[in-house]
Design an enzyme around this catalytic site. Structure first.
Site, mmCIF file in Angstrom:
data_model
loop_
_atom_site.group_PDB
_atom_site.id
_atom_site.type_symbol
_atom_site.label_atom_id
_atom_site.label_comp_id
_atom_site.label_asym_id
_atom_site.label_seq_id
_atom_site.Cartn_x
_atom_site.Cartn_y
_atom_site.Cartn_z
ATOM 1 C CD GLU A 1 -3.471 -0.856 2.352
ATOM 2 O OE1 GLU A 1 -2.190 -0.291 3.540
ATOM 3 O OE2 GLU A 1 -4.484 -1.221 2.062
ATOM 4 C CD GLU B 1 -4.600 -5.713 2.905
ATOM 5 O OE1 GLU B 1 -5.548 -4.905 3.981
ATOM 6 O OE2 GLU B 1 -3.469 -5.709 2.905
HETATM 7 C C1 GAL Z 1 -4.373 -2.017 5.185
HETATM 8 C C2 GAL Z 1 -2.842 -2.760 5.173
HETATM 9 C C3 GAL Z 1 -3.321 -3.941 6.584
HETATM 10 C C4 GAL Z 1 -3.700 -3.690 7.552
HETATM 11 C C5 GAL Z 1 -4.985 -3.775 7.122
HETATM 12 C C6 GAL Z 1 -6.370 -3.025 8.208
HETATM 13 O O1 GAL Z 1 -4.315 -0.846 5.039
HETATM 14 O O2 GAL Z 1 -2.306 -3.223 4.050
HETATM 15 O O3 GAL Z 1 -1.953 -4.537 6.432
HETATM 16 O O4 GAL Z 1 -3.034 -2.995 8.146
HETATM 17 O O5 GAL Z 1 -4.522 -2.393 6.546
HETATM 18 O O6 GAL Z 1 -6.285 -4.031 9.090
#
Ligand code: GAL
Length: 821
Positions: free
Chosen positions: A178, A248
């Site tokens: 990110e 994600e």
């Molecule tokens: C994203 C990140 C993850 C985790 C998630 C929130 O921005 O890539 O590692 O932090 O947010 O749980």
């Protein structure tokens, strides 16, 4: 000679011929020529234990996943520069091999910056102190370290033949994490140069499978840029030839000390996934599939809790979180029905009003069709007439999956999976009344102002502690020289956080922390004596920051202060450049009081009134390992803040006295409308974390030693050892389908508390008969289910003795109890 040549050729073939070729186009991930869509789920190996891995992986497979995704946790693997640790729950190679044995793929996100609510975002804190280093930018010192570590991980995987190209399970790898979210404007041109370097460095490692970068809209080719969020249907990759990937899909959210429990409904997660595939997605990863536990001091911050449950499909302990797990399992099976068409077809949309859309995938070669019918209206249901293909009721904020475009096989808002409710039990007689001993944290030295080194300034905490401990002592002396204005004063400490305890002349004067671990100002009146006074300040961190541009530079501890004594008439004496004496950590930590092997050296005293509610105190007890296989937890009710060790292994920080706010919980949760982490929260007014997971592999076969360090005062007499066991389960299925019930984990269905085939009302816990039902419904269910770990019932008029009655639109609901077999 001939034999040798043959051997060489065979070995070469073994490496080459058994390898999988992973490629992609905009419609598919292509594995050995097979066009695939992939369901993946995040399970971070250090957030569970080796003993838990096989079960977690199997449950992921049973849930319909094709792959397991994990980060690689640099700080754990290289705790000191060039001193590596890949043992126990850090043995990611073993984790990957188990995944492969189960027939699943691996998505390896090396980072090595990972965010992940992990301490310092996964960077070892020693990096911070390297001369000339700047993290996550075009800086040679940093890039050398990042490359060395990344190369090491890649080489370890190569050596174990773990890349798909070598016949292993790893089909994709990620570099950075990110960065695009923070790159501009913070890191400027150097940021852009850095991301180009990351891409080039990664590609140069020749892993034989594609690299990805998440949230990086300018990802250099051939790296695939991917999307993270609650919804990613509107995302388009930066190359029309790249597949649309959701790295994600946040199934819930993380928790900070003081937060309520996050809750994202199964309906909404399913909606997000279905919308993603409807809009051409081909890869979805649940972040998290199993969140697990931040053991030790691994939680990020500031203020991330020890539990990383995340409201994931597998709960913190590895139990199925139902109905989420089951609802997603059915979703995967339904979308997979269309895999061939989705990955080979053309896609076209037809709108019905402003919120309903029919998306048709069509395979011109076979003529097959597969449809998604969505209704994105947050309030209004829709009935869509597809003429010859049928009429469909699509609830608000839902997607129907139509196999062949004319048969509804799934709707994201119609949940047929069982609901499971877990209960905590205290089941060993011996554990009913734990017998405690205590020992004070030895503080003679620090209360007298004696540290290990001194400086004429207020130091930044992590630079000095290198995060060896949460604790850092700042001590100085003040001579009043009989100045009366310095006798009745206020001590003012400006600190960057996260927690401060203050003592003057060996006496405790107060503690404070900022909300969410932010900077704060501590102010307390103090009475100084004439002559020399000692000021002792103990600063504690609660997880180092893990996210944001330059997060690594955010200071901790008193760092520059200023610290003042404010006397009559607001006269300020600045102590910031006094001579400050320093000490890292607690004496108890150095002596390893928490380790039963060394704890004999400590003089433990039987618990007495004086030792209850006492700050800076160690407590010790022993308890019996609960029988069975249910997960074990500590109920830390009554304790303040600190850390807990079972048989010398840290189960993490505890802070049950930190109560979640009393506002904004409600008994109902509307799945409709966009999710955000403050929607549908639960557990208002209760400790933000009361229970702490003790993995069974930390336990001995009989008696265990539990040691607590209590920082702010608590009562260990309320602490108890419990197991988490499945209690009530409920299920609901419509006419023509199958109702499935399962207790899991060696438990069986012991009682049918309610069953009604007809038109029952209410929800799990409060079902009621409707206007009609079949009188022997319960008997029928009892016959099929009592004494069974799981059972399934054909929900049809026929099986309930109503012959060939049609058009009943009946449903069956069941509420049952599970018990230990
Ligand atoms: C994203 C990140 C993850 C985790 C998630 C929130 O921005 O890539 O590692 O932090 O947010 O749980």
């Amino acid at each position: 000679m001939f034999k040798l040549q043959w051997l060489v050729a065979t070995l070469a073939c073994l490496t080459f011929c058994i390898g999988d070729n992973v490629s992609y186009d905009s419609n598919a991930i292509i594995i050995n020529g097979e066009r695939r869509i992939i369901f993946s789920g995040s399970i971070h190996y250090p957030r569970s234990t080796e003993a838990m891995w096989p079960d977690l992986i199997q449950k992921a497979k049973d849930g319909g996943l094709d792959a397991i995704e994990t980060y690689i946790f640099w700080d754990r693997h290289e705790p000191q520069r060039r001193k590596y640790d890949f043992s126990g729950r850090l043995d990611f190679i073993k984790f990957f091999q188990l995944i492969q044995d189960a027939g699943l793929y691996v998505v390896m996100r090396i980072g090595p910056y990972v965010c992940a609510e992990w301490n310092y975002g996964g960077f070892p804190v020693w990096l911070h102190n390297m001369p000339g280093i700047q993290l996550r930018t075009n800086n040679q010192v940093y890039k050398n370290e990042m490359q060395t570590f990344t190369t090491k991980i890649v080489n370890m995987c190569k050596q174990a033949n773990l890349f798909a190209s070598q016949g292993g399970p790893i089909i994709l790898a990620q570099i950075e994490n990110e960065y695009g979210n923070v790159m501009t404007p913070a890191y400027g041109d150097a940021g852009k140069a850095y991301i180009n370097w990351c891409a080039q460095m990664a590609e140069s490692l020749n892993i034989g499978v594609p690299w990805i970068m998440c949230q990086q809209s300018d990802a250099p080719q051939p790296i695939i840029n991917t999307c993270n969020g609650f919804y990613c249907d509107n995302f388009t990759p930066n190359n029309p030839k790249s597949p649309k990937m959701f790295t994600e899909n946040w199934v819930g959210w993380f928790k900070k000390w003081g937060d309520k429990d996050p809750y994202r409904t199964a309906e909404d997660v399913a909606f997000s996934v279905a919308r993603f595939f409807q809009s051409g997605g081909i890869f979805n990863n649940y972040y998290m599939y199993h969140g697990g536990t931040n053991f030790g001091r691994t939680s990020g911050g500031p203020f991330i809790t020890t539990s990383y449950d995340y409201n994931a499909p597998l709960d913190e302990y590895g139990n199925l979180n139902q109905p989420k797990w089951g609802h997603l399992k059915q979703l995967h099976a339904s979308i997979k029905l269309g895999e061939k068409i989705l990955t080979n077809g053309t896609r076209s949309d037809q709108n019905f009003g402003s919120s309903a859309t029919l998306t048709k995938f069509f395979n011109p070669t076979t003529g097959e069709r597969f449809c998604f019918l969505s209704n994105t209206d947050g309030k209004n249901d829709a009935t869509i007439d597809l003429q010859a293909d049928g009429k469909y009721f699509v609830p608000a904020w839902s997607v129907s999956i139509l196999d062949g475009c004319n048969k509804e096989v799934y709707n994201t808002a119609k949940v047929n999976s069982q609901t499971s409710m877990f209960v905590k039990e205290q089941n060993e007689k011996e554990n009913a009344q734990l017998s405690w001993a205590w020992a004070p944290e030895p503080m003679k030295d620090t209360l007298q102002g004696n540290g290990k080194f001194a400086a004429n300034l207020l130091l930044e905490q992590k630079r000095v502690t290198v995060d060896f401990s949460d604790y850092f002592w700042y001590m100085t002396s003040v001579d009043t020289n009989g100045t009366s204005s310095l006798q009745n004063v206020t001590l003012q400490v400006n600190t960057k956080g996260h927690v401060l305890h203050a003592f003057v002349n060996k006496r405790y004067i107060g503690s404070q922390w900022g909300s969410n671990g932010q900077s704060f100002v501590f102010e307390k009146p103090v009475l100084l004596k004439s002559g020399t006074n000692t000021i002792t300040l103990l600063s504690a961190t609660v997880g180092l920051k893990n996210y944001d541009a330059f997060y690594d530079m955010v200071p901790t501890g008193i760092d520059g202060g200023p610290i003042y004594l404010i006397g009559d008439g607001n006269v300020k004496t600045d102590l910031s450049s006094n001579l400050w004496s320093y000490k890292v950590g607690l004496n108890g930590e150095m002596k390893q009081i928490y380790n039963p092997m060394f704890s004999q050296r400590t003089n433990w005293i039987a618990l007495n009134q004086k030792s209850i509610g006492r700050r800076m105190t160690w407590y010790k007890t022993s308890f019996k390992t609960p029988g069975g296989i249910d997960p074990v937890v500590l109920d830390m009710q009554g304790m303040g803040k600190g850390q807990a060790w079972v048989n010398g292994q840290s189960i993490g920080r505890f802070w049950p006295s930190f109560i979640a706010g009393n506002d904004s919980c409600s008994a109902t949760c509307d799945y409709r409308g966009a999710y955000n982490p403050s929607k549908c929260v639960q557990n208002c007014g209760n400790p933000s974390q009361r229970w702490y997971h003790v993995p069974r592999s930390f336990l001995s076969s009989n008696t265990n030693t539990l040691i607590l360090f209590e920082e702010i005062g608590g009562n260990p007499q309320h602490v108890s050892v419990q197991t988490i066991t499945i209690g009530t389960i409920c299920a609901n299925a419509n006419e023509g389908s199958t109702l499935e019930l399962s207790c899991q984990g060696g438990h069986v269905i012991s009682e049918i508390q309610f069953a009604s085939y007809g038109n029952p009302e209410g929800k799990c816990g409060s079902f009621k008969q409707g206007s009609w039902d079949v009188t022997n419904s319960a008997l029928f269910v009892e016959k099929a289910c009592i004494g069974m770990e799981s059972c399934s019932i054909d929900v049809s008029a026929k099986s309930f003795g109503l012959g060939d009655a049609t058009n009943l639109s009946a449903r069956l609901v069941v509420q049952a109890l599970c018990a230990q077999n």
